[in-house]
Design an enzyme around this catalytic site. Structure first.
Site, mmCIF file in Angstrom:
data_model
loop_
_atom_site.group_PDB
_atom_site.id
_atom_site.type_symbol
_atom_site.label_atom_id
_atom_site.label_comp_id
_atom_site.label_asym_id
_atom_site.label_seq_id
_atom_site.Cartn_x
_atom_site.Cartn_y
_atom_site.Cartn_z
ATOM 1 N N GLU A 1 -8.397 -1.554 5.911
ATOM 2 C CA GLU A 1 -7.177 -1.563 6.731
ATOM 3 C C GLU A 1 -7.521 -1.650 8.209
ATOM 4 O O GLU A 1 -6.973 -2.463 8.944
ATOM 5 C CB GLU A 1 -6.359 -0.291 6.465
ATOM 6 C CG GLU A 1 -5.139 -0.185 7.379
ATOM 7 C CD GLU A 1 -4.215 0.979 7.005
ATOM 8 O OE1 GLU A 1 -4.726 2.028 6.591
ATOM 9 O OE2 GLU A 1 -3.005 0.814 7.144
ATOM 10 N N SER B 1 1.201 6.743 2.342
ATOM 11 C CA SER B 1 1.871 7.765 3.157
ATOM 12 C C SER B 1 3.072 8.378 2.453
ATOM 13 O O SER B 1 3.778 7.701 1.702
ATOM 14 C CB SER B 1 2.362 7.161 4.465
ATOM 15 O OG SER B 1 1.288 6.558 5.133
ATOM 16 N N SER C 1 5.107 -0.793 4.153
ATOM 17 C CA SER C 1 5.386 -2.125 4.712
ATOM 18 C C SER C 1 5.503 -3.120 3.556
ATOM 19 O O SER C 1 4.658 -3.134 2.666
ATOM 20 C CB SER C 1 4.244 -2.593 5.616
ATOM 21 O OG SER C 1 3.861 -1.591 6.505
ATOM 22 N N GLU D 1 -4.625 9.830 18.222
ATOM 23 C CA GLU D 1 -5.287 11.146 18.222
ATOM 24 C C GLU D 1 -6.355 11.212 17.138
ATOM 25 O O GLU D 1 -7.457 11.724 17.366
ATOM 26 C CB GLU D 1 -4.249 12.266 18.005
ATOM 27 C CG GLU D 1 -3.303 12.490 19.188
ATOM 28 C CD GLU D 1 -2.217 11.422 19.308
ATOM 29 O OE1 GLU D 1 -1.962 10.701 18.311
ATOM 30 O OE2 GLU D 1 -1.609 11.298 20.388
ATOM 31 N N GLN E 1 0.863 -1.197 0.000
ATOM 32 C CA GLN E 1 0.000 0.000 0.000
ATOM 33 C C GLN E 1 0.893 1.238 0.000
ATOM 34 O O GLN E 1 1.624 1.480 0.954
ATOM 35 C CB GLN E 1 -0.860 -0.036 1.268
ATOM 36 C CG GLN E 1 -1.746 1.156 1.476
ATOM 37 C CD GLN E 1 -2.111 1.310 2.955
ATOM 38 O OE1 GLN E 1 -1.444 0.752 3.833
ATOM 39 N NE2 GLN E 1 -3.158 2.049 3.234
HETATM 40 C C1 LIG Z 1 3.614 -0.181 11.710
HETATM 41 C C2 LIG Z 1 3.288 0.797 10.598
HETATM 42 C C3 LIG Z 1 3.025 0.331 9.306
HETATM 43 C C4 LIG Z 1 2.716 1.235 8.271
HETATM 44 N N1 LIG Z 1 2.517 0.741 6.999
HETATM 45 C C5 LIG Z 1 2.199 1.613 5.998
HETATM 46 C C6 LIG Z 1 2.007 1.128 4.657
HETATM 47 O O1 LIG Z 1 2.169 -0.057 4.370
HETATM 48 N N2 LIG Z 1 1.676 2.014 3.696
HETATM 49 C C7 LIG Z 1 1.504 3.342 3.958
HETATM 50 O O2 LIG Z 1 1.146 4.089 3.039
HETATM 51 N N3 LIG Z 1 1.707 3.841 5.217
HETATM 52 C C8 LIG Z 1 2.064 3.008 6.237
HETATM 53 N N4 LIG Z 1 2.296 3.483 7.509
HETATM 54 C C9 LIG Z 1 2.231 4.935 7.749
HETATM 55 C C10 LIG Z 1 1.010 5.371 8.551
HETATM 56 O O3 LIG Z 1 -0.167 5.282 7.787
HETATM 57 C C11 LIG Z 1 1.306 6.798 9.013
HETATM 58 O O4 LIG Z 1 2.429 6.760 9.855
HETATM 59 C C12 LIG Z 1 0.119 7.377 9.746
HETATM 60 O O5 LIG Z 1 -0.913 7.660 8.848
HETATM 61 C C13 LIG Z 1 0.504 8.692 10.495
HETATM 62 O O6 LIG Z 1 1.116 9.575 9.634
HETATM 63 P P1 LIG Z 1 2.512 10.272 9.978
HETATM 64 O O7 LIG Z 1 3.486 9.208 10.381
HETATM 65 O O8 LIG Z 1 2.865 11.145 8.820
HETATM 66 O O9 LIG Z 1 2.240 11.153 11.267
HETATM 67 P P2 LIG Z 1 1.500 12.571 11.299
HETATM 68 O O10 LIG Z 1 0.214 12.473 10.578
HETATM 69 O O11 LIG Z 1 2.459 13.609 10.869
HETATM 70 O O12 LIG Z 1 1.188 12.714 12.839
HETATM 71 C C14 LIG Z 1 2.182 13.160 13.770
HETATM 72 C C15 LIG Z 1 1.487 13.345 15.107
HETATM 73 O O13 LIG Z 1 0.491 14.398 15.012
HETATM 74 C C16 LIG Z 1 -0.782 13.926 15.428
HETATM 75 N N5 LIG Z 1 -1.834 14.507 14.583
HETATM 76 C C17 LIG Z 1 -1.842 14.605 13.234
HETATM 77 N N6 LIG Z 1 -2.994 15.153 12.799
HETATM 78 C C18 LIG Z 1 -3.750 15.392 13.923
HETATM 79 C C19 LIG Z 1 -5.059 15.954 14.137
HETATM 80 N N7 LIG Z 1 -5.817 16.341 13.130
HETATM 81 N N8 LIG Z 1 -5.504 16.013 15.416
HETATM 82 C C20 LIG Z 1 -4.735 15.611 16.471
HETATM 83 N N9 LIG Z 1 -3.488 15.097 16.316
HETATM 84 C C21 LIG Z 1 -3.010 14.991 15.061
HETATM 85 C C22 LIG Z 1 -0.717 12.410 15.198
HETATM 86 O O14 LIG Z 1 -1.650 11.738 16.020
HETATM 87 C C23 LIG Z 1 0.730 12.080 15.572
HETATM 88 O O15 LIG Z 1 0.855 11.982 16.966
HETATM 89 C C24 LIG Z 1 2.640 2.624 8.546
HETATM 90 C C25 LIG Z 1 2.926 3.090 9.844
HETATM 91 C C26 LIG Z 1 3.273 2.197 10.846
HETATM 92 C C27 LIG Z 1 3.601 2.743 12.216
#
Ligand SMILES: Cc1cc2nc3c(=O)[nH]c(=O)nc-3n(C[C@H](O)[C@H](O)[C@H](O)COP(=O)(O)OP(=O)(O)OC[C@H]3O[C@@H](n4cnc5c(N)ncnc54)[C@H](O)[C@@H]3O)c2cc1C
Length: 407
Positions: free
Chosen positions: A260, A145, A177, A387, A142
């Protein structure tokens, strides 16, 4: 035309197949101090171990598919058997009694990408990929991100520009992943930067072996490398591989995201994230001489109760999906209650183990818990952060005012 077969006859057929093709699972009673003491949430394997596991999973997936148990509920025109969810459940209950290889490598492909292809792809793409995905011949990932688009997925920047019958993709994805084991990926791209952010996106199926796809592993804090950064440098995708309408990618993404949350919830219900860790935790408390400590006893009881509540909530939402309903906000509650309970477990572990959690004393079943604790932040982020899930529950369950948004 789909075949008609009663559940009883189907079960007999499935039992015969399983007895002839594999071994029964032997339950090994866990004894404190014996065997592996690993308690980790994310897979911590070397590339060689991952490849060996993928080969074993593929062999089994092919054997099972060729015997008619690979895609039990799938439409017959795309390689499925056209039977009901009850047949599917009956098979799963039987297979659980046998020692079959873990299907981890297919989790994202079959749990999220295949249902999206079935719902939104052209017939050409459905014919080309669905059977091979369910037979285990190909693996999918997928690609959503990006470095600046996670929770705010609609802010993604990877561009797809039309060029005749093709699209040319450039940009970067992250946290993908299993990309290093994948043959195809579901990618979400910006196709019209002038439209509001949710409206200028389009989904595609991309060949992960195409020229211009550059996959680079990311090492997680616990040692393994299950994630990747994936760079797209002018990668060509035929228009036939588009998912849904041009600029209709948000609907496509929602199909994947709903599946998902269901897949994560379902997967977690019976694993270390759910109840597996609890028994080991109780044993640990006993072996650290803390089972008479009233505070520790209270913490353990809290974890057991909340673990059960989390599992039942997950099972309730899975039952709704199994009955044909769509995954709703209850899935967010289920995932949240699991991660909240993991935090309770982390608090208890710090209290009971103290320094043994951070320094390896060689004592069985103590330092090993550090892997579990280091995996918790990842669980709190994957498939919707705590969150974001709080926001969903606040808005859609409690009816609180919506978060202000830019557009
Ligand atoms: C184990 C794992 C597997 C994954 N596998 C995949 C995959 O296969 N494919 C893929 O595309 N992605 C994958 N991801 C990515 C995952 O979808 C993103 O990490 C997730 O959507 C959060 O985005 P970010 O890391 O950019 O954090 P951000 O969105 O930047 O968030 C950073 C912090 O800000 C907080 N925050 C953000 N927006 C808000 C809001 N509106 N209100 C309150 N708080 C907020 C969040 O809760 C977090 O604490 C994976 C992540 C993990 C940990």
């Amino acid at each position: 035309m789909a075949e008609q077969i009663s559940i009883e006859d189907f079960q007999q057929q499935a039992s015969r197949f399983l007895e002839q093709s594999t071994e029964r699972r032997v339950e090994v009673r866990q004894v404190w101090g014996e065997g592996s003491d690993q308690v980790s949430l994310l897979p911590e394997r070397t590339l060689e171990e991952e490849l060996a596991e993928a080969r074993a999973a593929k062999k089994w997936a092919q054997t099972r598919f060729d015997a008619g148990f690979g895609w039990i509920t799938g439409p017959t025109e795309f390689g499925g058997r056209g039977l009901t969810r009850d047949h599917q459940r009956a098979y799963e209950a039987l297979e659980a009694q046998f020692a079959v290889p873990p299907k981890t490598v297919y989790g994202i492909g079959l749990g999220m990408v295949a249902p999206t292809i079935l719902a939104h792809a052209t017939d050409e793409v459905k014919q080309r990929y669905l059977r091979s995905m369910w037979r285990g011949d190909i693996v999918a990932c997928q690609l959503f991100s990006e470095p600046s688009a996670g929770s705010d997925l609609a802010g993604l920047q990877t561009r797809a520009v039309r060029d005749g019958d093709e699209w040319v993709v450039s940009g970067q994805k992250v946290w993908t992943s299993g990309a290093h084991l994948s043959d195809i990926g579901e990618i979400l791209c910006r196709t019209d930067p002038d439209l509001p952010k949710h409206k200028g996106l389009t989904g595609f199926v991309v060949d992960m072996h195409a020229p211009g796809v550059d996959i680079r592993p990311l090492r997680q804090i616990t040692g393994g490398a299950s994630f990747n950064e994936v760079f797209f440098n002018d990668v060509h995708i035929p228009d036939s591989h588009r998912l849904g309408d041009v600029n209709g990618g948000w609907t496509v993404a929602l199909t994947t995201l709903m599946n998902e949350r269901a897949a994560i919830g379902g997967g977690m219900a019976g694993t270390s994230a759910g109840n597996m860790g609890t028994q080991r935790l109780i044993e640990l408390v006993r072996h650290q001489g803390k089972s008479d400590d009233p505070l520790v006893r209270q913490q353990v009881a809290d974890i057991v109760i909340n673990g059960r509540v989390a599992s039942y909530t997950t099972l309730r939402s899975m039952a709704k999906i199994a009955a044909g309903g769509l995954p709703g906000p209850e899935m967010s509650i289920a995932k949240l209650s699991l991660t909240l309970n993991m935090r309770r477990m982390a608090d208890l572990l710090s209290h009971v183990l103290g320094p043994k959690l951070v320094a390896d004393s060689g004592e069985w079943g103590t330092y090993a818990w550090s892997q579990f604790i280091l995996g918790i932040p990842g669980m709190r982020v994957a498939g919707g952060t705590d969150e974001i899930l709080h926001n969903i529950v606040g808005e859609r369950v409690l009816g609180l005012p919506k978060e202000p948004s830019a557009n």
